[in-house]
Design an enzyme around this catalytic site. Structure first.
Site, short mmCIF file in Angstrom:
data_model
loop_
_atom_site.label_atom_id
_atom_site.label_comp_id
_atom_site.label_asym_id
_atom_site.label_seq_id
_atom_site.Cartn_x
_atom_site.Cartn_y
_atom_site.Cartn_z
N HIS A 70 0.83 -1.20 0.00
CA HIS A 70 0.00 0.00 0.00
C HIS A 70 0.87 1.25 0.00
CE1 HIS A 70 -3.25 2.54 2.24
NE2 HIS A 70 -3.28 2.76 0.94
N GLU A 73 1.95 1.97 -3.52
CA GLU A 73 0.87 2.54 -4.34
C GLU A 73 0.86 4.06 -4.23
OE1 GLU A 73 -3.71 3.50 -3.91
OE2 GLU A 73 -3.17 1.52 -3.11
N HIS A 74 1.13 4.57 -3.04
CA HIS A 74 1.19 6.01 -2.83
C HIS A 74 2.50 6.61 -3.35
CE1 HIS A 74 -2.24 6.93 0.06
NE2 HIS A 74 -2.34 5.61 -0.11
N GLU A 150 -5.59 8.12 5.92
CA GLU A 150 -6.49 7.28 5.13
C GLU A 150 -7.04 6.13 5.98
OE1 GLU A 150 -6.45 4.42 1.14
OE2 GLU A 150 -4.64 5.48 1.76
#
Length: 468
Positions: A70, A73-74, A150
């Site tokens: 994750h 992904e950022h 998030e």
């Protein structure tokens, strides 16, 4: 027609494939290095959707790397050796395009939708991100805070919490049971070196699938991809085969023994999921499961909606769902209700599944469900993004690409007996229940929570009798 997607080396028989489907042309090439490139040329549109798919998800993280998928992904949007984060954002903004990314348990995708004239730019930017991410330490620490925000946002949504906890409860303490986005603890703890190691280990030519759908010329697109990857420093000189797909045989311990998980949250409504282990993404029964899902909780005419909302007035939202992975899956029934009605609603959810397992479904239910699914397939594939995603998922997950007509035929071939058999099997599996709402640690309703609304006596009696 089932179009097989073999894992052969570039230049070998099967590396170049082509097929026509409902007026479109699909082509697939395997480049040296094992990169797979798929396109679907769609006449009459001006857009192109492109995606860079990698067969790495949260389940692939080693100890010490948890949260890295994750994180990447950022971070890939935060700059490369050649572009700043602002450069990447401007590239798509100034042409009216869209770009984003998504992380799953078993794959990661970076995608964009642009005009066909802007496809060379999109290829260059996305391949640059994939091959040459800088993972700048300062940007990483900034993004750590963004990801924590998030996760906090998701924690504030009790429905999201229920689904995340349900997957973990059913799949257990296994790699596939871990949260996709990581946890606040793992995101805070993972160092840059671990994220970098995860990036270098999994972002390789033989794990990459590049898919595009829309107004795209396959040969030109293949050259653009190859040039961009070479410019990014990837070695595309060896004619090796793509990385093997995931093993679809589960060899571990049984994933779930059932049980109830209660998550206290200071909200007015209880969010409840009742479910169990489901089926894998390649299980032949997945088409029958899709029909069962539509009948049980896929629309306003479904059994859950009609029985629990329309007749008894106990919920606003209720539905069924399935998530499929390489060797297993989950199946669940969701409802949001007043805390005092939790036990009644939980039983009603399971009862509707059990009724189908015992008594089957009607001809009218089959007709409506099959019509709903087939219509959704056809209408959904009018968009280039949906077509691109179908190419990527077929390559990474299924190993075959069904024609539209074959997909529709498989749905239409599902029988009432198959739906009943699956319902009976699922109803008989160990039941997992997740509750998120105003509960005390012992699972009882918080006495300070708002009381349930009143229901008509006849309806209350019916609901209560279902718990007997």
């Amino acid at each position: 027609m089932a179009w097989e997607l073999p894992l052969v080396a570039a230049g070998e028989q099967g590396a170049e494939l082509s097929a026509g489907q409902d007026g479109t042309t699909i082509r697939r090439s395997i480049l040296p290095g094992g990169v797979r490139v798929l396109t679907e040329q769609m006449p009459g549109i001006r857009s192109v959707s492109i995606g860079a798919w990698l067969g790495v998800g949260s389940r692939d993280e080693m100890t010490g790397h948890y949260g890295s998928t994750h994180f990447l992904e950022h971070l890939l949007f935060k700059g490369t050796k050649n572009r700043s984060a602002m450069d990447i954002a401007i590239s798509f903004d100034e042409v009216g395009g869209e770009s984003n990314a998504g992380t799953g348990k078993e794959h990661t995708v970076y995608y964009a939708k642009i005009q066909d004239t802007d496809l060379p730019m999109a290829v260059d930017v996305i391949m640059d991100m994939v091959t040459s991410a800088s993972l700048d330490p300062v940007a990483l620490e900034t993004e750590r805070g963004v990801i924590l925000e998030e996760l906090a946002m998701n924690e504030d949504d009790p429905t999201d919490v229920a689904h995340e906890k349900f997957a973990t409860a059913v799949l257990g303490d296994t790699p596939i049971g871990r949260p996709i986005g990581g946890t606040p603890e793992t995101i805070k703890a993972v160092p840059r070196d671990a994220v970098w190691e995860h990036y270098k280990q999994h972002y390789r030519p033989d794990t990459l699938v590049v898919a595009a759908a829309g107004s795209v010329d396959h040969d030109a697109f293949v050259k653009q991809v190859q040039d961009a990857l070479t410019k990014g420093g990837w070695d595309l000189t060896q004619n090796i085969a793509p990385a093997a797909r995931r093993n679809t045989e589960y060899s571990g311990e049984p994933l779930a023994a059932g049980g109830t998980v209660t998550i206290p949250r200071p909200v007015e409504q209880a969010n409840v999921i009742v479910g169990c282990i489901g089926y894998s993404a390649t299980d032949d029964r997945r088409f029958a499961l899709t029909v069962l899902n539509a009948i049980l909780g896929g629309s306003m005419s479904s059994r859950l909606f009609q029985e629990i909302r329309e007749k008894k007035g106990l919920v606003y939202s209720t539905y069924s769902f399935a998530a499929n992975h390489a060797e297993t899956g989950v199946f669940g029934l969701y409802a949001g209700c007043a805390p005092a009605n939790v036990e009644i609603v939980e039983q009603l959810l399971h009862d509707e599944l059990e009724k189908i397992g015992k008594d089957g479904v009607t001809d009218d239910e089959m007709r409506r469900a099959i019509g709903q699914i087939c219509g959704g397939i056809v209408l959904g594939l009018e968009d280039s993004g949906s077509r691109m995603s179908r190419l990527g998922m077929s390559e990474i997950v299924y190993g075959e690409l069904l024609s539209i007509e074959d997909s529709l035929a498989k749905v239409r071939a599902v029988t009432k007996e198959q739906v009943q058999d699956i319902a009976a099997e699922l109803a008989g599996r160990p039941r997992t229940v997740v509750r998120v709402g105003p509960f005390l640690p012992d699972g009882s309703v918080d006495p300070n929570a708002k009381p349930s609304h009143e229901n008509p006596d006849t309806e209350t009696t019916d609901a209560e009798s279902a718990t007997a």
